[in-house]
Design an enzyme around this catalytic site. Structure first.
Site, PDB file in Angstrom:
ATOM      1  N   GLN A   1      38.122  42.718  35.021  1.00 29.95           N
ATOM      2  CA  GLN A   1      37.470  43.105  33.833  1.00 29.95           C
ATOM      3  C   GLN A   1      38.076  43.593  32.961  1.00 29.95           C
ATOM      4  OE1 GLN A   1      32.994  41.501  36.373  1.00 29.95           O
ATOM      5  NE2 GLN A   1      33.096  42.798  34.305  1.00 29.95           N
TER       6      GLN A   1
ATOM      7  N   SER B   1      40.355  42.153  41.718  1.00 26.43           N
ATOM      8  CA  SER B   1      38.874  42.008  41.395  1.00 26.43           C
ATOM      9  C   SER B   1      38.682  40.496  41.108  1.00 26.43           C
ATOM     10  CB  SER B   1      37.620  42.518  40.572  1.00 26.43           C
ATOM     11  OG  SER B   1      37.236  43.195  40.877  1.00 26.43           O
ATOM     12  N   LEU B   2      38.275  39.956  39.554  1.00 24.56           N
ATOM     13  CA  LEU B   2      37.981  38.964  39.328  1.00 24.56           C
ATOM     14  C   LEU B   2      39.162  38.129  39.354  1.00 24.56           C
ATOM     15  CD1 LEU B   2      36.331  36.842  37.385  1.00 24.56           C
ATOM     16  CD2 LEU B   2      37.451  37.963  35.549  1.00 24.56           C
TER      17      LEU B   2
ATOM     18  N   ARG C   1      28.280  34.844  39.797  1.00 31.11           N
ATOM     19  CA  ARG C   1      28.918  36.023  40.501  1.00 31.11           C
ATOM     20  C   ARG C   1      28.721  37.204  39.617  1.00 31.11           C
ATOM     21  NH1 ARG C   1      33.887  39.407  40.536  1.00 31.11           N
ATOM     22  NH2 ARG C   1      34.789  39.991  42.263  1.00 31.11           N
TER      23      ARG C   1
ATOM     24  N   HIS D   1      31.799  46.794  43.682  1.00 33.29           N
ATOM     25  CA  HIS D   1      32.672  46.918  45.051  1.00 33.29           C
ATOM     26  C   HIS D   1      31.942  48.081  46.386  1.00 33.29           C
ATOM     27  CE1 HIS D   1      35.621  43.830  43.615  1.00 33.29           C
ATOM     28  NE2 HIS D   1      35.984  44.573  42.769  1.00 33.29           N
TER      29      HIS D   1
ATOM     30  N   GLN E   1      34.807  40.492  48.798  1.00 34.88           N
ATOM     31  CA  GLN E   1      35.587  40.727  48.160  1.00 34.88           C
ATOM     32  C   GLN E   1      34.655  42.089  47.402  1.00 34.88           C
ATOM     33  OE1 GLN E   1      35.885  39.555  44.658  1.00 34.88           O
ATOM     34  NE2 GLN E   1      37.556  39.991  44.627  1.00 34.88           N
TER      35      GLN E   1
END
Length: 314
Positions: A13, A94-95, A119, A203, A252
């Site tokens: 993102q 991440s994503l 998510r 996170h 994660q």
């Protein structure tokens, strides 16, 4: 043909912009066809949204996540259709780890679109708007940032969550605790410590409820042994067992992104060429800070893709 020195990395993102991939879509039919697939799953026209929508709309987490996944997968399909070299490794920030799983053959694209939409929704819902925060810290080593967070936490949550490159760490948690940690980082000698325009503390432990709600949906999805190994954010190692990969994708959500370690692990495996597969060039910039010997390419436009394909042809 696989290039043993090549890895693909996929952004998370923050890389989304209105009008992105327009140039690529004009030349590569894979772009629009991939967006059409995603739109069928989502129930709205994703291409129309990212071309003619509002930036505020594509910044909504439950829209940002499928949008960036779709962009990365579309570009990878265009790369493959034009005979681009097959990478030896993949990783995503991440994503972006979901994009890596799709492109590595671990997970079907339509299943990934459903999962990342959910998510995004669950992550945004986990902490009410305005109660969480994230901040970038520049110019402090990891241990100093961790100490600043520990001393700022009191009875709240604040922690280092993105180890992006040496001297660049993102922290996140409860807003008041993040504010205290920012002041601690400045006092410890940080060049900069500044809030990011993100309301959810990604996170962190505050995301564990989102992970627990998404876990059954991940469990029901069909994961396969990767055709191309993926270096995972949680522990910066590869994993070939689909059951273990599912567990990592749950973990994660509330665990730090160890991006510096991921890039270092790829370098140790003999990687010296990176292609950033998605909009923007954030990861290419971080990679050069982590390991200056890496040759980095972006493939957001046709010219960039053709140039990278030639440079990595092996």
């Amino acid at each position: 043909m696989t290039n043993a020195r090549l890895a693909f990395v996929f952004p998370g993102q923050g890389s989304q912009q209105i009008g992105m991939l327009a140039e690529a879509a004009a030349e590569f039919p894979e772009i629009r066809s991939t967006f059409s697939e995603a739109s069928d799953v989502l129930g709205y026209d994703l291409w129309e949204l990212c071309q003619r929508g509002e930036q505020a709309d594509i910044n909504l987490t439950e829209r940002t996540q499928p949008l960036l996944l779709t962009s990365s997968v579309a570009l990878y399909r265009a790369w493959c259709a034009r005979g681009g070299a097959r990478p030896a490794l993949m990783a995503g920030h991440s994503l972006g780890e979901w994009s890596a799983l799709v492109c590595s053959g671990t997970l079907a694209f339509v299943d990934a679109v459903r999962l990342v939409r959910e998510r995004g929704r669950l992550m945004q819902e986990a902490v009410p708007a305005g109660e969480g925060a994230m901040a970038a810290v520049i110019g402090l080593d990891d241990a100093a940032v961790e100490k600043a967070c520990s001393e700022a936490a009191e009875d709240e949550v604040v922690a280092a969550v993105n180890y992006n490159s040496p001297g660049q760490v993102v922290i996140a948690g409860s807003k008041a605790a993040v504010d205290r940690a920012i002041e601690n980082c400045k006092a410890a000698g940080a060049k900069r410590a500044m809030p990011l325009p993100v309301s959810a503390p990604f996170h962190t432990e505050l995301m564990r409820p989102a992970a627990e709600k998404l876990a059954p949906q991940i469990e029901q999805a069909e994961f396969h042994v990767p055709e191309i190994p993926v270096i995972h954010n949680v522990h910066a190692r590869r994993e070939l067992d689909p059951v273990a990969i599912k567990a990592l994708m749950v973990e994660q959500i509330y665990s730090p992104v160890r991006w510096t370690a991921c890039v270092q692990e790829m370098s140790r495996d003999g990687i010296d060429q990176l292609v950033e597969c998605g909009p923007g060039k954030v990861l290419a910039g971080l990679a050069k800070r982590i390991d200056r010997s890496l040759s980095c390419h972006n493939i957001e436009t046709p010219a960039q893709l053709n140039e990278a394909a030639l440079a990595t042809a092996g």
